[in-house]
Design a protein around this motif. Structure first.
Motif: not given
Lengths: 238, 93
Positions: A166-186
């Motif tokens: 699972y890949v996660e992204k986060c806008v720098s300076g915040t601490d909220s990580w969001q999963r990018v591939n929510t449906e299927i893992p790669v």
């Protein structure tokens, strides 16, 4: 022929072909007919068919694009169209065909019918909580305003069987990580992300998962700004 | 088909080496029905390149004929084994 539309892009090539994406590159048209190029559209066609599909919804500014959504083992050709405020160019000449497969598979030359060896069955003692470890050496291998390409190495021995990511992204300076591939893992240790907000800065991290659960995240990447170090390619002769 | 036995409650790991180009598509089947990956069935390619099916915490009803079917544009083939799940060992005192 649309009055004032640019000439067709040149030298469409495929780089870094693997089973997840093919990076297509090209050169700007020789003639922009007075108004600057707003971007490009990449089209793909499976070899043996006549169906051309457009790969990107909005024009790409930089003359390089990772095409995803390919079927492993199939071969594709690509062409590119340029657009300016007057309209769309004719399509470029098509690229050489390229197969969506990993370099190691491509290296095994020729074709052969499948062969299956004898199935060996072994009994294993159940081990509780074989959650996989962290992936490591996560790096941003490409970053433009249209996409970011990540790659990493699989975790060590612990619980490596059937590992996916699972890949996660986060806008720098915040601490909220969001999963990018929510449906299927790669399944493979790389990923191309689209639809990032231009001008924003992001960090990325990756988690492994298997049947036992989802593991700890990798070390996050350095902040990556979405925008082009690599801007619109300048027209020839400028 | 060759016969193998595992103990109830243990994992059964099936490994099959497959060659072919283009890379064959693999389907694991039990008693003719395709197996879908799930909580008790892991399907993956292991580090040595063997196609692997792992049945976790085997039950009696996991006994049956297991097939690894491979196909590509040039043809198809399969290998099969029979699995039987034995009841847990009885302890004598």
């Amino acid at each position: 022929e649309i009055e004032g539309a640019p000439g067709a892009p040149l030298d469409v090539c495929c780089q870094e072909a693997n089973k997840d994406y093919v990076i297509v590159t090209w050169k700007p048209p020789a003639m922009d007919r007075g108004s600057s190029i707003l971007g490009y559209f990449v089209d793909r066609c499976e070899v043996g068919t006549t169906h051309w599909a457009q790969c990107n919804d909005t024009p790409i500014k930089f003359a390089r694009f990772p095409v995803t959504g390919l079927i492993e083992g199939r071969s594709y050709i690509f062409r590119v169209r340029a657009v300016n405020k007057c309209g769309m160019s004719h399509p470029s000449r098509v690229s050489e065909p390229v197969a969506a497969m990993d370099p190691a598979d491509r290296a095994r030359k020729g074709t052969s019918a499948p062969w299956t060896g004898q199935i060996i069955v072994t009994e294993e003692e159940p081990v509780e909580g074989e959650v996989p470890g962290k992936p490591h050496d996560l790096t941003v291998t490409e970053a433009t305003r249209n996409y970011v390409v990540l790659s990493w190495k699989p975790p060590g021995e612990r619980g490596h069987e059937g590992v996916m990511y699972y890949v996660e992204k986060c806008v720098s300076g915040t601490d909220s990580w969001q999963r990018v591939n929510t449906e299927i893992p790669v399944k493979s240790p790389r990923f191309a992300l689209f639809d990032l907000a231009e001008g924003k800065s992001y960090c990325f991290r990756v988690r492994c998962c298997n049947a036992a659960g989802v593991g700890e995240p990798s070390e996050p990447t350095e902040a990556t700004v979405v925008g082009d170090k690599l801007d619109i390619p300048s027209a020839p002769g400028r | 088909a060759k016969k193998f036995a595992v103990t109830e409650g243990k994992h059964a790991k099936f490994r099959c080496y497959v060659t072919g180009k283009p890379k064959p598509e693999i389907v694991w089947k039990k008693d003719g029905e395709p197996i879908t990956a799930g909580r008790r069935h892991l399907i993956f390619e292991d580090r040595e390149g063997y196609y692997t099916l792992k049945v976790l915490y085997c039950k009696q009803q996991d006994s049956g004929l297991y097939v690894c079917a491979a196909s590509n544009a040039l043809g198809n083939t399969l290998s099969a084994v029979h699995l039987s799940v034995k009841g847990p060992a009885v302890r004598f005192r």
